[in-house]
Design a protein around this motif. Structure first.
Motif, PDB file in Angstrom:
ATOM      1  N   ILE A  98      44.981  45.873  29.896  1.00 39.94           N
ATOM      2  CA  ILE A  98      44.673  44.531  30.388  1.00 39.94           C
ATOM      3  C   ILE A  98      44.069  44.614  31.776  1.00 39.94           C
ATOM      4  CG2 ILE A  98      45.643  42.317  31.104  1.00 39.94           C
ATOM      5  CD1 ILE A  98      47.647  42.500  28.932  1.00 39.94           C
ATOM      6  N   THR A  99      42.943  43.944  31.957  1.00 36.32           N
ATOM      7  CA  THR A  99      42.282  43.852  33.254  1.00 36.32           C
ATOM      8  C   THR A  99      42.313  42.394  33.704  1.00 36.32           C
ATOM      9  OG1 THR A  99      40.782  45.624  32.564  1.00 36.32           O
ATOM     10  CG2 THR A  99      40.183  44.371  34.541  1.00 36.32           C
ATOM     11  N   LEU A 100      42.776  42.166  34.924  1.00 38.34           N
ATOM     12  CA  LEU A 100      42.844  40.814  35.481  1.00 38.34           C
ATOM     13  C   LEU A 100      42.058  40.763  36.782  1.00 38.34           C
ATOM     14  CD1 LEU A 100      46.685  40.171  35.001  1.00 38.34           C
ATOM     15  CD2 LEU A 100      44.834  39.297  33.553  1.00 38.34           C
ATOM     16  N   TYR A 128      48.816  49.309  29.958  1.00 42.13           N
ATOM     17  CA  TYR A 128      48.213  49.570  31.262  1.00 42.13           C
ATOM     18  C   TYR A 128      47.597  48.288  31.825  1.00 42.13           C
ATOM     19  CZ  TYR A 128      48.892  54.194  29.407  1.00 42.13           C
ATOM     20  OH  TYR A 128      49.467  55.309  28.853  1.00 42.13           O
ATOM     21  N   PHE A 129      48.016  47.941  33.031  1.00 42.26           N
ATOM     22  CA  PHE A 129      47.528  46.742  33.709  1.00 42.26           C
ATOM     23  C   PHE A 129      46.775  47.143  34.963  1.00 42.26           C
ATOM     24  CE2 PHE A 129      51.524  45.628  31.638  1.00 42.26           C
ATOM     25  CZ  PHE A 129      51.214  44.455  30.978  1.00 42.26           C
ATOM     26  N   VAL A 130      45.769  46.344  35.314  1.00 43.85           N
ATOM     27  CA  VAL A 130      45.114  46.536  36.596  1.00 43.85           C
ATOM     28  C   VAL A 130      44.601  45.187  37.086  1.00 43.85           C
ATOM     29  CG1 VAL A 130      42.824  47.043  35.650  1.00 43.85           C
ATOM     30  CG2 VAL A 130      43.430  47.911  37.905  1.00 43.85           C
ATOM     31  N   ILE A 131      44.704  44.979  38.398  1.00 43.07           N
ATOM     32  CA  ILE A 131      44.146  43.797  39.046  1.00 43.07           C
ATOM     33  C   ILE A 131      43.026  44.280  39.941  1.00 43.07           C
ATOM     34  CG2 ILE A 131      44.604  41.894  40.641  1.00 43.07           C
ATOM     35  CD1 ILE A 131      47.543  42.145  39.858  1.00 43.07           C
ATOM     36  N   GLY A 132      41.847  43.687  39.810  1.00 38.90           N
ATOM     37  CA  GLY A 132      40.750  44.169  40.643  1.00 38.90           C
ATOM     38  C   GLY A 132      39.530  43.296  40.560  1.00 38.90           C
ATOM     39  N   GLU A 133      38.376  43.944  40.682  1.00 41.79           N
ATOM     40  CA  GLU A 133      37.105  43.234  40.664  1.00 41.79           C
ATOM     41  C   GLU A 133      36.076  44.098  39.961  1.00 41.79           C
ATOM     42  OE1 GLU A 133      36.470  42.567  44.805  1.00 41.79           O
ATOM     43  OE2 GLU A 133      36.274  44.689  45.286  1.00 41.79           O
ATOM     44  N   ALA A 135      32.565  46.431  39.396  1.00 43.94           N
ATOM     45  CA  ALA A 135      32.104  47.658  40.065  1.00 43.94           C
ATOM     46  C   ALA A 135      31.311  47.355  41.331  1.00 43.94           C
ATOM     47  CB  ALA A 135      31.262  48.493  39.101  1.00 43.94           C
ATOM     48  N   THR A 136      30.708  46.158  41.399  1.00 44.64           N
ATOM     49  CA  THR A 136      29.938  45.777  42.588  1.00 44.64           C
ATOM     50  C   THR A 136      30.720  44.808  43.474  1.00 44.64           C
ATOM     51  OG1 THR A 136      28.843  44.001  41.356  1.00 44.64           O
ATOM     52  CG2 THR A 136      27.735  46.145  41.428  1.00 44.64           C
ATOM     53  N   HIS A 137      32.038  44.788  43.280  1.00 43.82           N
ATOM     54  CA  HIS A 137      32.947  43.997  44.118  1.00 43.82           C
ATOM     55  C   HIS A 137      32.739  42.494  43.980  1.00 43.82           C
ATOM     56  CE1 HIS A 137      34.030  47.841  45.771  1.00 43.82           C
ATOM     57  NE2 HIS A 137      32.776  48.053  46.143  1.00 43.82           N
ATOM     58  N   GLN A 138      32.423  42.074  42.747  1.00 44.48           N
ATOM     59  CA  GLN A 138      32.364  40.659  42.407  1.00 44.48           C
ATOM     60  C   GLN A 138      33.600  40.331  41.552  1.00 44.48           C
ATOM     61  OE1 GLN A 138      29.479  39.162  43.803  1.00 44.48           O
ATOM     62  NE2 GLN A 138      29.356  41.257  44.582  1.00 44.48           N
ATOM     63  N   ILE A 139      33.719  39.065  41.161  1.00 48.01           N
ATOM     64  CA  ILE A 139      34.848  38.724  40.297  1.00 48.01           C
ATOM     65  C   ILE A 139      34.706  39.423  38.951  1.00 48.01           C
ATOM     66  CG2 ILE A 139      35.314  36.496  41.407  1.00 48.01           C
ATOM     67  CD1 ILE A 139      33.806  35.139  39.125  1.00 48.01           C
ATOM     68  N   SER A 140      35.826  39.761  38.353  1.00 54.93           N
ATOM     69  CA  SER A 140      35.836  40.349  37.017  1.00 54.93           C
ATOM     70  C   SER A 140      35.969  39.185  36.036  1.00 54.93           C
ATOM     71  CB  SER A 140      37.007  41.327  36.879  1.00 54.93           C
ATOM     72  OG  SER A 140      36.928  42.031  35.661  1.00 54.93           O
ATOM     73  N   LEU A 206      38.541  50.555  34.453  1.00 53.51           N
ATOM     74  CA  LEU A 206      38.461  51.679  35.390  1.00 53.51           C
ATOM     75  C   LEU A 206      37.811  51.245  36.697  1.00 53.51           C
ATOM     76  CD1 LEU A 206      37.475  54.579  32.970  1.00 53.51           C
ATOM     77  CD2 LEU A 206      39.741  54.064  33.930  1.00 53.51           C
ATOM     78  N   ALA A 207      36.806  50.365  36.605  1.00 54.82           N
ATOM     79  CA  ALA A 207      36.158  49.872  37.826  1.00 54.82           C
ATOM     80  C   ALA A 207      37.144  49.075  38.658  1.00 54.82           C
ATOM     81  CB  ALA A 207      34.955  49.004  37.466  1.00 54.82           C
TER      82      ALA A 207
END
Length: 212
Positions: A98-100, A128-133, A135-140, A206-207
């Motif tokens: 899951i990507t948030l 597997y969880f990840v919180i992020g954005e 690859a170019t640092h925009q919203i996911s 992964l990004a």
């Protein structure tokens, strides 16, 4: 498929009803017409929030997951879908990724997932969880999933009452307090799109984790 091979996370009454024999025709019951046109695609269908019962479509698919679920969700506020995700997260026989988006991950439902035992010990639960954005640092901003490698979903639909247009009156749109955003939800089964979208969801994960 024998029941013994079906994941315990399958939340529908009959645990043998998995996605292994899923057909898009299974979802025509949730359309306003209760059927597709005779020339409708057999591997792609577009559903409309406020017209079709998108909440039940999502629940129909997610509740039948028994192998894997790869998903990226910008944000969600759907208690029923979250309950299904929680069951999947705590089932080690289901691989879950899951990507948030970090700007949306502070909600109550996201917190339940992130505070779960599965999030604290991902290897034990295969979740597997990840919180992020991006690859170019925009919203996911992807709002989609691939379930069991057989069914995919993507569209503008947010997982919320107004985002899905959750039906107040069972079986059709409308009713007291009914709200629906202008959203669409695609469901697809064609193998090339499924494999490419699953690869994209992994890349986005992964990004967001900072390993792309």
């Amino acid at each position: 498929m024998p029941a013994t091979t079906v994941s315990a996370s399958n939340v529908i009454a009959d645990p043998t009803k998995t996605l292994q024999r899923f057909d898009l025709l299974d979802l025509e019951q949730y359309t306003q017409e209760k059927s597709y046109a005779t020339n409708a695609s057999k591997d792609f269908h577009l559903f409309y929030v406020g017209r079709d019962d998108v909440h039940e479509i999502l629940k129909h698919i997610l509740s039948r997951v028994s192998v894997s679920l790869y998903m990226n969700m910008f944000g969600f506020d759907d208690e029923e879908l979250n309950d299904i995700l929680m069951q999947l997260a705590n089932d080690p026989s289901v691989v879950m990724m899951i990507t948030l988006d970090k700007s949306q991950a502070g909600g109550v439902h996201e917190k339940r997932l992130l505070d779960s035992d599965a999030a604290k010990n991902p290897h034990a639960f295969n979740t597997y969880f990840v919180i992020g954005e991006s690859a170019t640092h925009q919203i996911s901003h992807t709002k989609g999933f691939v379930a069991d490698g057989r069914v995919g979903g993507e569209g503008s639909t947010n997982w919320s009452a107004s985002g899905e247009g959750t039906f107040v009156v069972q079986g059709h749109a409308g009713g007291p307090g009914y709200k629906a955003q202008n959203n669409t939800q695609t469901i697809f089964t064609d193998p090339d799109t499924l494999s490419r979208f699953q690869a994209e969801l992994i890349a986005e994960h992964l990004a967001a984790r900072g390993k792309a």
